[in-house]
Motif scaffolding. Structure first.
Motif, PDB file in Angstrom:
ATOM      1  N   VAL A   2       0.836  -1.202   0.000  1.00 30.33           N
ATOM      2  CA  VAL A   2       0.000   0.000   0.000  1.00 30.33           C
ATOM      3  C   VAL A   2       0.870   1.249   0.000  1.00 30.33           C
TER       4      VAL A   2
ATOM      5  N   ILE B 233       1.143   4.155  -2.929  1.00 29.98           N
ATOM      6  CA  ILE B 233       0.943   5.580  -2.644  1.00 29.98           C
ATOM      7  C   ILE B 233       2.135   6.397  -3.140  1.00 29.98           C
TER       8      ILE B 233
ATOM      9  N   SER C  36       2.294   6.725  -6.941  1.00 24.88           N
ATOM     10  CA  SER C  36       1.263   7.557  -7.551  1.00 24.88           C
ATOM     11  C   SER C  36       1.472   9.048  -7.272  1.00 24.88           C
ATOM     12  N   GLN C  37       2.529   9.403  -6.585  1.00 27.41           N
ATOM     13  CA  GLN C  37       2.745  10.786  -6.187  1.00 27.41           C
ATOM     14  C   GLN C  37       3.695  11.547  -7.096  1.00 27.41           C
TER      15      GLN C  37
END
Length: 56
Positions: free
Chosen positions: A20, A24, A27-28
């Motif tokens: 997870v 995250i 995707s930043q």
């Protein structure tokens, strides 16, 4: 064998949490973020150099 059944759930949760966090972080940013930033910069530069006659 009780120790195996005791360690498996926390280990699975730790691995899942790692995936997870990785998702995250991935995707930043990246290429898409750079394209969006470049587009926003181009719009800002165009607005800064636009003629002021329309505002008057």
């Amino acid at each position: 064998m009780d120790y195996v059944s005791a360690i498996v759930p926390p280990l699975v949760m730790a691995v899942g949490f790692g995936f997870v966090i990785r998702a995250i972080i991935r995707s930043q940013g990246g290429a898409q973020k750079a394209k969006e930033d470049a587009y926003a910069d181009a719009l800002a530069a165009e607005a800064a150099h636009a003629p002021r006659a329309a505002a008057e």
